[in-house]
Design a protein around this motif. Structure first.
Motif, short mmCIF file in Angstrom:
data_model
loop_
_atom_site.label_atom_id
_atom_site.label_comp_id
_atom_site.label_asym_id
_atom_site.label_seq_id
_atom_site.Cartn_x
_atom_site.Cartn_y
_atom_site.Cartn_z
N ASN A 116 -22.28 -35.97 125.36
CA ASN A 116 -21.93 -36.82 124.23
C ASN A 116 -20.44 -37.09 124.16
OD1 ASN A 116 -24.60 -36.99 123.42
ND2 ASN A 116 -24.45 -35.20 122.05
N VAL A 174 -31.07 -39.31 118.04
CA VAL A 174 -31.78 -38.44 118.98
C VAL A 174 -33.12 -39.06 119.33
CG1 VAL A 174 -30.67 -36.33 118.16
CG2 VAL A 174 -32.82 -37.08 117.14
N ASN A 212 -29.20 -26.25 126.72
CA ASN A 212 -29.37 -27.70 126.59
C ASN A 212 -28.40 -28.29 125.58
OD1 ASN A 212 -31.41 -27.64 128.47
ND2 ASN A 212 -33.05 -27.63 126.94
N LYS A 213 -28.17 -27.57 124.48
CA LYS A 213 -27.23 -28.08 123.47
C LYS A 213 -25.81 -28.15 124.02
CE LYS A 213 -25.63 -27.26 118.76
NZ LYS A 213 -25.71 -26.36 117.57
N THR A 214 -25.44 -27.14 124.80
CA THR A 214 -24.10 -27.17 125.40
C THR A 214 -23.94 -28.35 126.35
OG1 THR A 214 -24.01 -24.75 125.22
CG2 THR A 214 -22.43 -25.81 126.69
N ALA A 237 -32.66 -23.67 124.64
CA ALA A 237 -32.11 -24.57 123.63
C ALA A 237 -30.58 -24.49 123.59
CB ALA A 237 -32.69 -24.23 122.26
N THR A 238 -30.05 -23.30 123.72
CA THR A 238 -28.60 -23.16 123.66
C THR A 238 -27.94 -23.80 124.87
OG1 THR A 238 -28.90 -21.07 122.49
CG2 THR A 238 -26.72 -21.50 123.38
N ASP A 266 -25.72 -31.14 126.30
CA ASP A 266 -25.77 -32.38 125.52
C ASP A 266 -24.44 -32.67 124.85
OD1 ASP A 266 -28.37 -32.71 126.30
OD2 ASP A 266 -29.23 -31.89 124.44
N ASP A 267 -23.78 -31.62 124.35
CA ASP A 267 -22.48 -31.82 123.72
C ASP A 267 -21.45 -32.35 124.71
OD1 ASP A 267 -23.52 -31.00 121.33
OD2 ASP A 267 -22.78 -28.93 121.49
N GLU A 313 -29.94 -30.86 111.00
CA GLU A 313 -30.20 -29.93 112.10
C GLU A 313 -30.74 -28.62 111.54
OE1 GLU A 313 -27.92 -28.81 116.20
OE2 GLU A 313 -26.76 -28.74 114.35
N VAL A 320 -37.26 -34.52 120.85
CA VAL A 320 -36.53 -33.32 120.41
C VAL A 320 -37.38 -32.49 119.47
CG1 VAL A 320 -34.48 -32.54 119.16
CG2 VAL A 320 -34.30 -34.44 120.76
N SER A 356 -25.39 -32.81 111.95
CA SER A 356 -25.09 -31.47 112.46
C SER A 356 -23.72 -31.04 111.96
CB SER A 356 -25.14 -31.45 113.99
OG SER A 356 -24.20 -32.36 114.52
#
Length: 593
Positions: free
Chosen positions: A217, A557, A209-211, A206-207, A213-214, A453, A561, A534
């Motif tokens: 974006n 989203v 993927n979040k990096t 998850a971490t 995705d950021d 979030e 998710v 978020s």
């Protein structure tokens, strides 16, 4: 004197008869002694004699009354027991012979031959069992069920009793939903180690993927329309007001007056604009209010979230249920519920299911059972008023809002009325729970869900629990796989996933893909177009400067998710679900837009 002796003889005869008929706690000797003491003695005056007689005879009457009442009670008990034996108890006793065969003889052919020889109700027409066994077989269990039914009829409404019955059936059918009894199959140590391994694996992926995705974006940043953000912030007030003065007090506001006054003060509408209010909820019928918003030329139906134990019962009816999408106002009157047969209610994937009938084309959908029942209850009370208002003014539209449970019910209602009020109904939910199956939610184009979030209820359904237990069961049964996860995530590096090597990260992706293959339950997710807030969502800045406002962000989203329940220390942090926080953050985002 003769009359006195005759009375004494009659009393002696009566007491002796009672003593012979029943070995009750009556003491004949004490009665004789009391009677004899009533015979006049020399040297006593008349007043003292009458007083002593009155006391003695009162004691005799009391003992005789107690004995007779005990006799009658035993007779009635024996009669009821005999009747119960003849009608019911032999059914319970009929399994005694089968139990004896099972425990005394492990030969399965004997049991199968017994099943073949006993057809229909023959097993219940055997010889009557002994009276002692029949009178005691399962009497505690039957007595408990009888008391439970009596309490339900006396203290619970039919809706509440029906909801409790539904919850009991769901708990009893947990294995049918795919939920694995981890602590019944594995030791607590194995379960704890499996939870730790899965949480590490989820945290690393998850971490990362979040990096990623950021970064994506920032490259392809799409700005949400300012009008949409202002509309979300505007209707968040209506969703919050549905909690009344109790919700205001819980969120730190000092309430003045009753619920209607709080509604008028916070929304700015007039008294004549209130069409209907129901501030007290029932099981499967949440509290709500219906108003006319002249500022935006809309009819607003705001449904309250979970605030009472009855609302909790609605939440716990967590199975899925099919419901009817109404195709016209004439198809289904507001005062009636759609009648769905067993064949229709057993439909599986009914996203595009169309059934023909006298009404024409009828479409079915599928959602959370408790919220479907709640939507039907609200529809019965409000559909006629809404129809009349929309018919009088063609420019009016219907907006259904709510928080938590209220947002889920609003989404179901918007789906029910999608064809009935074509292009004139939409739903906006804040902190929406899991409502629709994943295959259906993307087709709900008239529904908007706003979630924060880390909101625990955005990925918490019966299917999520089943999938989580399946993954943990796989780790409990395969300790070697579990140990590999612990090695590849590292002892301390799982807290800093960016320090994990690329090789370990690829291995973690493959391991998670393998575990996800075990997760095949029907999961529910928030419906419609989903916006996630978020940033410092729950850490309110003390100042209102521009820099602190910009820390909050909102983005769209994909529903996938929310297809997995993540294990984390704050996975059940209910403070992220408070309605006042949604309203505050949306107001700040709208101010900075």
């Amino acid at each position: 004197m003769l009359c006195m002796k005759a009375a004494v003889v009659q009393l002696l005869f009566l007491s002796s008869s009672i003593a012979v008929a029943n070995s009750s706690p009556i003491r004949p000797k004490s009665i004789h002694r009391d009677i004899i003491s009533c015979i006049p003695r020399g040297g006593e005056n008349g007043v003292e004699l009458k007083r002593r007689r009155r006391i003695r005879f009162a004691r005799i009457h009391k003992q005789i009354w107690y004995g007779a009442r005990k006799l009658i009670g035993r007779a009635v008990e024996n009669a009821v027991r005999q009747e119960y034996d003849d009608e019911i108890l032999q059914e319970d006793h009929a399994f005694d012979e089968l139990d004896t065969i099972i425990f005394d003889n492990d030969d399965t052919t004997t049991i199968s031959s017994l099943n073949q020889s006993a057809s229909g109700d023959d097993i219940f027409t055997t010889t009557k069992p002994p009276r002692e066994a029949a009178s005691r077989k399962g009497w505690k269990r039957r007595s408990l069920r009888a008391w439970i039914r009596k309490i339900e009829h006396k203290f619970l409404s039919p809706e509440t009793a029906r909801a409790i019955n539904t919850i009991q059936k769901i708990l009893a059918a947990f294995p049918d939903y795919g939920v694995v009894d981890l602590f019944g199959l594995y030791s607590p140590k194995e379960v704890v180690l499996s939870i730790l391994a899965l949480s590490r694996l989820q945290h690393v992926i998850a971490t990362r993927n979040k990096t990623e995705d950021d970064e994506d974006n920032k490259k392809n940043e799409t700005t949400i329309d300012k009008h949409i953000i202002e509309e979300l912030a505007y209707y968040s007030i209506f969703a919050n007001v549905a909690y009344g003065w109790k919700g205001a007090a819980f969120c730190g506001r000092i309430p003045f007056g009753n619920n209607n006054r709080a509604l008028l003060t916070r929304t700015g509408i007039e008294q004549d604009d209130i069409l209907m209010t129901k501030w007290h909820s029932k099981t499967n019928r949440p509290a709500f209010f219906l108003i006319r918003d002249k500022e935006r030329n809309t009819i607003v139906l705001s449904i309250r979230g979970t605030l009472s134990p009855r609302d909790v019962l609605t939440d716990l009816c967590a199975s899925c249920e099919n419901f009817l999408v109404e195709d016209s106002p004439e198809a289904l009157p507001a005062e009636e519920d759609p009648i769905i047969t067993d064949s229709e209610s057993s439909l599986g994937d009914i996203d595009d299911s169309i059934t023909s009938s006298d009404w024409g084309q009828i479409q079915f959908s599928r959602a959370h059972s408790g919220m479907v029942e709640a939507a039907r209850g609200v529809a019965r009370m409000t559909a006629k008023i809404i129809s009349d208002e929309l018919q009088m003014d063609p420019n009016l539209s219907l907006v259904i809002v709510g928080h938590s449970l209220g947002g889920g019910v609003a989404a179901v209602l918007a789906t029910m009325w999608k064809q009935r009020f074509a292009n004139r109904v939409r739903s906006i939910g804040f902190g929406n729970p899991c409502v629709f199956p994943l295959a259906i939610t993307s087709s709900c184009d008239n529904i908007v869900s706003v979630t924060g979030e880390g909101d625990p209820f955005a990925c918490f359904s019966l299917g999520h629990i089943a999938d989580l237990t399946k993954a943990l069961s796989k780790l409990c049964s395969d300790d070697g796989f579990r140990d590999e996860i612990m090695q590849h995530t590292g002892t301390n590096s799982w807290l800093k996933p960016e320090e994990i090597s690329e090789e370990d990260y690829v291995w973690c992706l493959n391991a998670m893909t393998f575990l996800r293959k075990q997760m095949n339950s029907e999961i529910l997710v928030p419906p419609g177009v989903i916006y996630v807030m978020s940033g410092s969502l729950f850490d309110f800045p003390t100042d209102e400067s521009e820099s602190s406002v910009k820390r909050h962000k909102i983005r769209t989203v994909d529903p996938t998710v929310f297809d997995e329940m993540r294990i984390s220390p704050r996975m059940f942090d209910v403070s992220r679900h408070v309605p006042a926080r949604y309203e505050t953050v949306l107001q700040r985002i709208a101010a900075s837009a």
